[in-house]
Design a protein around this motif. Sequence first.
Motif, PDB file in Angstrom:
ATOM      1  N   SER A 196      -6.989   3.238  -7.212  1.00  0.00           N
ATOM      2  CA  SER A 196      -6.426   2.188  -8.061  1.00  0.00           C
ATOM      3  C   SER A 196      -7.202   0.914  -7.827  1.00  0.00           C
ATOM      4  O   SER A 196      -7.721   0.675  -6.727  1.00  0.00           O
ATOM      5  CB  SER A 196      -4.942   1.970  -7.736  1.00  0.00           C
ATOM      6  OG  SER A 196      -4.423   0.857  -8.454  1.00  0.00           O
ATOM      7  N   ARG A 206      -5.853  -1.801  -7.610  1.00  0.00           N
ATOM      8  CA  ARG A 206      -5.024  -2.462  -6.600  1.00  0.00           C
ATOM      9  C   ARG A 206      -4.987  -1.557  -5.366  1.00  0.00           C
ATOM     10  O   ARG A 206      -4.227  -0.605  -5.291  1.00  0.00           O
ATOM     11  CB  ARG A 206      -3.622  -2.719  -7.121  1.00  0.00           C
ATOM     12  CG  ARG A 206      -3.573  -3.690  -8.285  1.00  0.00           C
ATOM     13  CD  ARG A 206      -2.151  -3.972  -8.752  1.00  0.00           C
ATOM     14  NE  ARG A 206      -1.374  -4.662  -7.732  1.00  0.00           N
ATOM     15  CZ  ARG A 206      -0.333  -4.141  -7.078  1.00  0.00           C
ATOM     16  NH1 ARG A 206       0.061  -2.896  -7.327  1.00  0.00           N
ATOM     17  NH2 ARG A 206       0.329  -4.836  -6.175  1.00  0.00           N
ATOM     18  N   LYS A 207      -5.837  -1.871  -4.405  1.00  0.00           N
ATOM     19  CA  LYS A 207      -6.007  -0.990  -3.254  1.00  0.00           C
ATOM     20  C   LYS A 207      -4.721  -0.799  -2.464  1.00  0.00           C
ATOM     21  O   LYS A 207      -4.479   0.282  -1.908  1.00  0.00           O
ATOM     22  CB  LYS A 207      -7.106  -1.537  -2.336  1.00  0.00           C
ATOM     23  CG  LYS A 207      -8.505  -1.382  -2.921  1.00  0.00           C
ATOM     24  CD  LYS A 207      -9.571  -1.713  -1.891  1.00  0.00           C
ATOM     25  CE  LYS A 207     -10.964  -1.453  -2.454  1.00  0.00           C
ATOM     26  NZ  LYS A 207     -12.019  -1.724  -1.443  1.00  0.00           N
ATOM     27  N   GLU A 208      -3.889  -1.831  -2.401  1.00  0.00           N
ATOM     28  CA  GLU A 208      -2.640  -1.703  -1.659  1.00  0.00           C
ATOM     29  C   GLU A 208      -1.736  -0.644  -2.284  1.00  0.00           C
ATOM     30  O   GLU A 208      -1.054   0.106  -1.585  1.00  0.00           O
ATOM     31  CB  GLU A 208      -1.927  -3.054  -1.593  1.00  0.00           C
ATOM     32  CG  GLU A 208      -2.550  -4.044  -0.617  1.00  0.00           C
ATOM     33  CD  GLU A 208      -2.636  -3.477   0.798  1.00  0.00           C
ATOM     34  OE1 GLU A 208      -1.623  -2.922   1.266  1.00  0.00           O
ATOM     35  OE2 GLU A 208      -3.708  -3.571   1.414  1.00  0.00           O
ATOM     36  N   SER A 209      -1.729  -0.580  -3.624  1.00  0.00           N
ATOM     37  CA  SER A 209      -0.918   0.424  -4.298  1.00  0.00           C
ATOM     38  C   SER A 209      -1.433   1.827  -4.005  1.00  0.00           C
ATOM     39  O   SER A 209      -0.652   2.754  -3.750  1.00  0.00           O
ATOM     40  CB  SER A 209      -0.930   0.187  -5.810  1.00  0.00           C
ATOM     41  OG  SER A 209      -0.342  -1.051  -6.131  1.00  0.00           O
ATOM     42  N   LYS A 224      -3.152   2.761  -1.424  1.00  0.00           N
ATOM     43  CA  LYS A 224      -2.900   3.046  -0.006  1.00  0.00           C
ATOM     44  C   LYS A 224      -1.456   3.483   0.208  1.00  0.00           C
ATOM     45  O   LYS A 224      -1.173   4.441   0.941  1.00  0.00           O
ATOM     46  CB  LYS A 224      -3.203   1.798   0.825  1.00  0.00           C
ATOM     47  CG  LYS A 224      -3.046   1.987   2.324  1.00  0.00           C
ATOM     48  CD  LYS A 224      -3.438   0.706   3.066  1.00  0.00           C
ATOM     49  CE  LYS A 224      -3.288   0.891   4.574  1.00  0.00           C
ATOM     50  NZ  LYS A 224      -3.649  -0.360   5.302  1.00  0.00           N
ATOM     51  N   GLU A 225      -0.536   2.783  -0.456  1.00  0.00           N
ATOM     52  CA  GLU A 225       0.885   3.107  -0.326  1.00  0.00           C
ATOM     53  C   GLU A 225       1.190   4.494  -0.909  1.00  0.00           C
ATOM     54  O   GLU A 225       1.925   5.288  -0.317  1.00  0.00           O
ATOM     55  CB  GLU A 225       1.717   2.046  -1.038  1.00  0.00           C
ATOM     56  CG  GLU A 225       3.209   2.207  -0.873  1.00  0.00           C
ATOM     57  CD  GLU A 225       3.984   1.153  -1.642  1.00  0.00           C
ATOM     58  OE1 GLU A 225       5.236   1.193  -1.556  1.00  0.00           O
ATOM     59  OE2 GLU A 225       3.365   0.322  -2.335  1.00  0.00           O
ATOM     60  N   MET A 227      -6.681   7.604   0.360  1.00  0.00           N
ATOM     61  CA  MET A 227      -6.943   6.501  -0.556  1.00  0.00           C
ATOM     62  C   MET A 227      -8.438   6.446  -0.781  1.00  0.00           C
ATOM     63  O   MET A 227      -9.217   6.454   0.162  1.00  0.00           O
ATOM     64  CB  MET A 227      -6.466   5.170   0.023  1.00  0.00           C
ATOM     65  CG  MET A 227      -6.679   4.002  -0.942  1.00  0.00           C
ATOM     66  SD  MET A 227      -6.689   2.384  -0.144  1.00  0.00           S
ATOM     67  CE  MET A 227      -8.368   2.356   0.500  1.00  0.00           C
ATOM     68  N   ASP A 234     -11.855   4.572  -2.309  1.00  0.00           N
ATOM     69  CA  ASP A 234     -12.389   3.261  -2.680  1.00  0.00           C
ATOM     70  C   ASP A 234     -13.072   3.299  -4.043  1.00  0.00           C
ATOM     71  O   ASP A 234     -13.212   2.264  -4.695  1.00  0.00           O
ATOM     72  CB  ASP A 234     -13.379   2.772  -1.619  1.00  0.00           C
ATOM     73  CG  ASP A 234     -12.691   2.441  -0.302  1.00  0.00           C
ATOM     74  OD1 ASP A 234     -11.610   1.825  -0.346  1.00  0.00           O
ATOM     75  OD2 ASP A 234     -13.233   2.819   0.756  1.00  0.00           O
TER      76      ASP A 234
END
Length: 305
Positions: free
Chosen positions: A53, A55-58, A60-61, A70, A72
Amino acid sequence: MNRKYSARRQNIVSSNKKAGDKMKIGFIGAGKVGFSLGRFFATGGIHVTGFYSRRKESAKEAAAFCDAKMYDTPEEMIQESDAIFLTVPDGSISSVYNELKQLEISNKQICHCSGVMTVREAFPDISSTGAYGYSIHPLFPINSKYHTYRELTDAFFCLEGEGPHLVKWKELLESLGPTVKIITDEGKIRYHAACAIASNLMCALMQESLDLLIGCGFSRELALSALTPLVRSNLEHILQEGPAAALTGPLERGDISTVEKHLACFQTETDREMYRLLSQKLLQTAQEKNPKRDYRSMEELLRKA
């Protein structure tokens, strides 16, 4: 997670061990649909490679939630996946695909989850890339990233596409619990309209009922409370027996004077027209239920109202 659910999922995982070894699924997009399908597949024994994504945090979650990776870049995820789900908003599906087709996607399965878009609309030139396109739509309200996956076992899935994996997707999804139907691209918009009527337009009818009750002195809370047993009982009968068997009321009885009063009580022409048109449709159901009853007078009233 309750014991009944855990036992059922364990049986599904065991029966899908071989399928899980063969199919590797990655996701582009880490919203509610990605979370839910990812965990649904993973708990069913299917190998979820991971999430990409912007949005890397999304990502990762979601990866943590599905015990996956996840990524990159989409390139790495595509290399490690057989099927790539584009779990992004409908308006972004084609643009994301246009980026993907610049990569090596030959022999990959590109899947979207839109209920209204056909594969040809979303991936118009996919055959030239050597990839295969599929629409895999869960007919279910996905309203929670963390809990909806548990309910998908009893959901309905609609499939559309032309590649050689379509029947395999049907078999795989059915092995996870859902009921699955393959439709043609010509039927896709009718399918989605049916879903919208059964889900979204029912909200409009409920709002109309609430407005009428509020207009005669009910509070919103009391109006909802008053309608709840009526709506719940009627819906249960519709789902168990069908609309014709569940139908009651003045139109079904041929009570013209009551229907005339109903038409006169609406404050706006839009509301009156809604009642009139829906009653015309309902008259067909009433005639099905009572084939010997004469509804010609009611039909005439509804045409000229």
